[in-house]
Design a protein around this motif. Sequence first.
Motif, PDB file in Angstrom:
ATOM      1  N   PHE A  24       0.832  -1.207   0.000  1.00  2.97           N
ATOM      2  CA  PHE A  24       0.000   0.000   0.000  1.00  2.97           C
ATOM      3  C   PHE A  24       0.868   1.259   0.000  1.00  2.97           C
ATOM      4  O   PHE A  24       0.629   2.190  -0.778  1.00  2.97           O
ATOM      5  CB  PHE A  24      -0.927  -0.021   1.220  1.00  2.97           C
ATOM      6  N   VAL A  25       1.874   1.302   0.856  1.00  2.00           N
ATOM      7  CA  VAL A  25       2.744   2.487   0.914  1.00  2.00           C
ATOM      8  C   VAL A  25       3.523   2.639  -0.390  1.00  2.00           C
ATOM      9  O   VAL A  25       3.643   3.758  -0.913  1.00  2.00           O
ATOM     10  CB  VAL A  25       3.694   2.410   2.135  1.00  2.00           C
ATOM     11  N   ASN A  26       4.025   1.539  -0.926  1.00  2.00           N
ATOM     12  CA  ASN A  26       4.745   1.625  -2.203  1.00  2.00           C
ATOM     13  C   ASN A  26       3.839   2.120  -3.325  1.00  2.00           C
ATOM     14  O   ASN A  26       4.279   2.829  -4.216  1.00  2.00           O
ATOM     15  CB  ASN A  26       5.335   0.274  -2.590  1.00  2.00           C
ATOM     16  N   SER A  27       2.571   1.753  -3.275  1.00  2.00           N
ATOM     17  CA  SER A  27       1.650   2.111  -4.354  1.00  2.00           C
ATOM     18  C   SER A  27       1.119   3.536  -4.249  1.00  2.00           C
ATOM     19  O   SER A  27       0.941   4.207  -5.263  1.00  2.00           O
ATOM     20  CB  SER A  27       0.460   1.149  -4.361  1.00  2.00           C
ATOM     21  N   PHE A  28       0.857   3.988  -3.034  1.00  8.40           N
ATOM     22  CA  PHE A  28       0.106   5.236  -2.888  1.00  8.40           C
ATOM     23  C   PHE A  28       0.827   6.357  -2.146  1.00  8.40           C
ATOM     24  O   PHE A  28       0.244   7.419  -1.944  1.00  8.40           O
ATOM     25  CB  PHE A  28      -1.229   4.959  -2.183  1.00  8.40           C
ATOM     26  N   SER A  29       2.073   6.172  -1.757  1.00  7.32           N
ATOM     27  CA  SER A  29       2.750   7.219  -0.985  1.00  7.32           C
ATOM     28  C   SER A  29       2.975   8.492  -1.798  1.00  7.32           C
ATOM     29  O   SER A  29       3.022   9.586  -1.232  1.00  7.32           O
ATOM     30  CB  SER A  29       4.079   6.711  -0.435  1.00  7.32           C
ATOM     31  N   GLU A  30       3.083   8.362  -3.117  1.00  7.86           N
ATOM     32  CA  GLU A  30       3.288   9.555  -3.947  1.00  7.86           C
ATOM     33  C   GLU A  30       2.070  10.480  -3.944  1.00  7.86           C
ATOM     34  O   GLU A  30       2.186  11.669  -4.226  1.00  7.86           O
ATOM     35  CB  GLU A  30       3.634   9.150  -5.374  1.00  7.86           C
ATOM     36  N   LEU A  31       0.925   9.947  -3.637  1.00  8.91           N
ATOM     37  CA  LEU A  31      -0.270  10.789  -3.564  1.00  8.91           C
ATOM     38  C   LEU A  31      -0.232  11.735  -2.370  1.00  8.91           C
ATOM     39  O   LEU A  31      -0.980  12.709  -2.329  1.00  8.91           O
ATOM     40  CB  LEU A  31      -1.529   9.908  -3.500  1.00  8.91           C
ATOM     41  N   LEU A  32       0.640  11.450  -1.414  1.00  9.98           N
ATOM     42  CA  LEU A  32       0.749  12.270  -0.203  1.00  9.98           C
ATOM     43  C   LEU A  32       1.965  13.186  -0.233  1.00  9.98           C
ATOM     44  O   LEU A  32       2.425  13.630   0.811  1.00  9.98           O
ATOM     45  CB  LEU A  32       0.817  11.367   1.028  1.00  9.98           C
TER      46      LEU A  32
END
Length: 163
Positions: A24-32
Motif C-alpha cells: 500500500f505504501v509503495n503504491s500510494f505514498s506519492e499521492l501524499l
Amino acid sequence: MMLQTNNYSLVLLVQLVLLTYDLFVNSFSELLRAAPVVQLVLFIIQDIAILFNVIIILLMMFNTYVFQVGLVSLLLERFRALLMVSALYLTLGISFHCWIVNLRWMESNKFVWTNGLQALFVFQRIAAVLYYYLYKRTAEYLGDPRLYEDSLWLREAFAKARQ
C-alpha cells in the motif's frame, strides 16, 4: 515444539497484513507528497514493518525442528535468497525514503525526480516485487509440518552433514 495450526494462521495473518501495508505504501505514498510529515511517518512504519517481517521469519526458522537439531546450514541454504533480498530491499527502501523526503521537505509540490532518484526508485520497486514473492513463498513453506518433527529426510540430511 511444533507450530500449531491456529498459531501459524495468526502468524501468517500478521505477516500478510505487514506485506499488504508495505505494498500500500509503495503504491500510494506519492499521492501524499503535499504532506511530507505524513509521508515520513508512513515511510518509517514501512521500514519497521519490513524489519518485523524479517524478525518473524527468523523466529519461525528458529522454531523448526531442523534448527533445533543443528541443521542451520540447511535452513540458510533454503532461505538465503529471502534473507539477502530482504536486506537489499530494506537498504534500498531506507535510501529512497531518505532521499525523497530530503528533497521534498521544504518544497513538496516541486518536481524533484533526479536521474539518480529515478534509478533508485526503479531498483527499490524491483526489489519489492522479489521481496513479496520470496517472503510469501517462505512463509508458506515454513508452515510445512515436516519441518517441525523428526523424519527420514531430516535424518538423512543430518547424516550427510556429519560426514
